[in-house]
Design a protein around this motif. Structure first.
Motif, short mmCIF file in Angstrom:
data_model
loop_
_atom_site.label_atom_id
_atom_site.label_comp_id
_atom_site.label_asym_id
_atom_site.label_seq_id
_atom_site.Cartn_x
_atom_site.Cartn_y
_atom_site.Cartn_z
N PHE A 34 71.67 -8.36 -55.34
CA PHE A 34 71.10 -9.13 -56.45
C PHE A 34 69.73 -8.52 -56.71
N PHE A 220 76.43 -14.56 -62.63
CA PHE A 220 75.71 -13.66 -61.73
C PHE A 220 74.98 -12.58 -62.53
N GLU A 224 70.96 -12.10 -62.68
CA GLU A 224 70.35 -10.88 -62.16
C GLU A 224 69.47 -10.22 -63.21
#
Length: 607
Positions: A34, A220, A224
């Motif tokens: 990440f 996600f 990010e």
């Protein structure tokens, strides 16, 4: 200080972070790359920084995540079997009960906090703890919630609006959803109710950024991107992103390796004097760098030394001892050897402070449809295993990494993990410490550098469950973008990088060590002065018309380039050394800031 009032909840508060290995909608989301970190690492570091939390427990069925937790100072808790899947209709209730009874038996109060709410702030968590401790008569729990003002239907009917009298979305009554960024409750109540939300909760509303809960791959990716933009608060999205401002977070300092002698040797056939090598080693040490790559080592039969090559083309332990003896408390030393050109018998056992500390094995690409030869790579790993058994830190340098397909990188990473994990409770292990991706042809673009570093990290850390292998990056500067792609690799999580003094290296050269050293590192003091001094005396005078050394310093200090230009004038400043010029530019920086002046003022050079 907490009051001793009996009504206050003053007992032990344990934060419990649940992370399981079997994420299905976003594979490995808790510990996959990440940015330059992972969601688990971010959450544990955040919780450890909050003084009102007494201890942090990470509960998982995954050995690799438990190892990460322990390394960060959290308490690892291995879940009992049966909690790794979501098949049971009451799986969450069973997990809450298990965590309260088994993960933190000594706690009075429990904070259930997931790491997939990556923007939950320290300030909000601290306020939630304060509310829970000091307002027990009002609330039996404090729970983070996000507000949703959308038109919802449920079971064929409108849930929160009247279609006949439909209002604007901003006039809707908000629905609140539990984000699980933080839920605080008494442990006994969590056991009794099998939940981390009580019957009389304080619904602590967080903003839309802190309410983000990563469920899917899209969640996600969006999170990010926000993280890599340096966003830490919802107000910054409009203030910075939509006004095209930048606030990238500072880089964490990786291990820094200078390969001036080894890579720069291509420019001189490694025909360096002992004095040159020793002075370079001293400069690299004083600059604060971690490794000095002193040259190659090969087998005389497999790779006879070519006529005209200097002795530093094949470095012996005796040569290393001679250089070490001349520099007190010198940095670590590395050697490179190329597959097919050495035997592991060419290396004696590693002795701290005498020979090399690290060996980097160069693995070249092959001709053909696929540039990855698995049979040759297997031989490479066998050699690495022998070298590691002799006590060396071992790297594999994958030359021409940009030639490899994603499938090639997957196969390579699979082979690197020589002992496969057996289920979620074991790690993968390897015979190498670092896997280097080398920009051999200088053709890797920054976006590609970021992509292949992330790909390798994902394969190693998530698919192969082996987080012990660091990823390195070696950039060439043939197109003037060496630092750009190095920075991209670092922001993707590279842990060790290469550079050369004045960029001295093969072809178009390498990233300059002085450029690396003048970056705004967040956790290490580095000094480019010794590097520039060595370069001036031994490679190229800073007064040479092609030298940009002083202009680099002026740029680093954010002062007018005419100050650097003026110091190059022989009549007035011709007797000054490069160190005196650097000191002068630093003084000009202080004086110009004091006067809030950005214009060139020659008088400041004489002040």
């Amino acid at each position: 200080m907490l009051s001793k009032h009996s009504a206050h909840r003053l007992g032990k508060l344990t934060a419990v972070v649940p992370v399981r290995s079997g994420s299905t909608r976003c594979i490995g989301k808790n510990h996959r790359p990440f940015g330059d970190t992972s969601l688990l690492v971010r959450r544990v570091k955040l919780l450890k920084s909050i003084s009102s939390i007494d201890e942090v427990v990470v509960s998982s069925d995954c050995s690799i995540m438990l190892k990460v937790a322990g390394d960060l100072g959290a308490i690892p808790h291995r879940r009992k079997e049966g909690f790794e899947s979501e098949e049971s209709p009451d799986s969450a209730s069973r997990l809450f009960h298990h965590l309260a009874t088994d993960a933190c038996p000594g706690a009075d109060y429990v904070m259930y906090t997931t790491c997939v709410t990556p923007f939950m702030s320290r300030e909000c968590i601290e306020e939630m703890v304060s509310i829970f401790r000091f307002q027990p008569e009002k609330y039996d729990s404090v729970v983070s919630v996000g507000k949703s003002m959308n038109f919802f239907w449920f079971e064929g009917r409108p849930l929160n609006f009247d279609p006949a009298k439909q209002c604007k979305s901003q006039d809707l009554s908000p629905l609140l959803n539990v984000t699980y960024g933080a839920c605080i409750i008494a442990r006994t109540q969590m056991i009794e109710t099998r939940n981390c939300v009580g019957s009389k909760p304080m619904l602590y509303e967080v903003d839309e950024l802190q309410a983000i809960d990563i469920d899917s791959a899209l969640d996600f990716v969006i999170s990010e991107q926000l993280f890599e933009s340096g966003i830490s608060g919802v107000e910054e999205v409009a203030d910075r992103v939509l006004t095209y401002s930048s606030n990238q977070k500072p880089l964490q300092t990786p291990l820094l390796l200078d390969c001036t002698i080894r890579d720069g040797g291509y420019r001189s056939n490694w025909d360096f004097s002992d004095s040159f090598v020793t002075k370079a080693y001293a400069a690299v040490t004083r600059s604060g760098m971690d490794y000095f790559e002193i040259g190659f080592r090969h087998d005389a039969d497999l790779y006879p030394q070519a006529k005209g090559f200097g002795k530093w083309a094949c470095v012996t332990d005796e040569m290393i001892r001679h250089v070490r003896a001349a520099v007190k408390d010198g940095c670590k030393i590395s050697l490179m050897c190329k597959m097919g050109c050495f035997k592991t018998s060419n290396f004696s056992r590693a002795l701290m402070g005498e020979g090399a500390d690290m060996v980097r094995v160069l693995f070249p690409p092959t001709d053909g449809p696929s540039h990855f030869d698995s049979a040759n790579f297997s031989d490479c790993l066998t050699a690495c295993q022998d070298l590691r058994a002799k006590g060396y830190t071992v790297c594999v340098n994958v030359a021409g990494a940009d030639l490899y397909t994603m499938s090639d990188l997957e196969n390579l990473c699979s082979m690197v993990v020589t002992e496969k994990p057996k289920g979620a409770t074991t790690f993968g292990s390897s015979c190498i410490d670092y896997l280097y991706l080398a920009d051999t042809f200088g053709s890797v673009e920054p976006y590609r550098a970021k992509l292949i570093v992330k790909k390798v990290r994902f394969e190693l850390e998530v698919r192969q469950k082996c987080s012990f292998i660091g990823v390195g990056f070696h950039a060439h500067d043939s197109m003037g973008d060496g630092w750009c792609k190095t920075e991209a690799a670092l922001r993707a999580g590279a842990q060790i990088i290469d550079s050369c003094i004045h960029g001295l290296g093969r072809g178009g050269g390498n990233v300059k060590s002085e450029i690396v050293l003048c970056q705004n590192w967040s956790n290490k003091h580095l000094d480019f002065g010794p590097i520039l001094e060595f370069g001036d005396e031994n490679i190229q005078s800073f007064r040479d018309k092609d030298s940009k050394a002083l202009f680099m310093v002026a740029s680093h200090l954010q002062i007018h380039p005419d100050y650097a230009q003026a110091l190059l004038e022989e009549e007035t400043f011709g007797t000054m050394s490069i160190n005196e010029c650097i000191a002068t530019l630093r003084r000009v920086k202080v004086l110009s800031e004091a006067g809030s002046s950005v214009k060139f003022d020659a008088s400041l050079l004489l002040s």
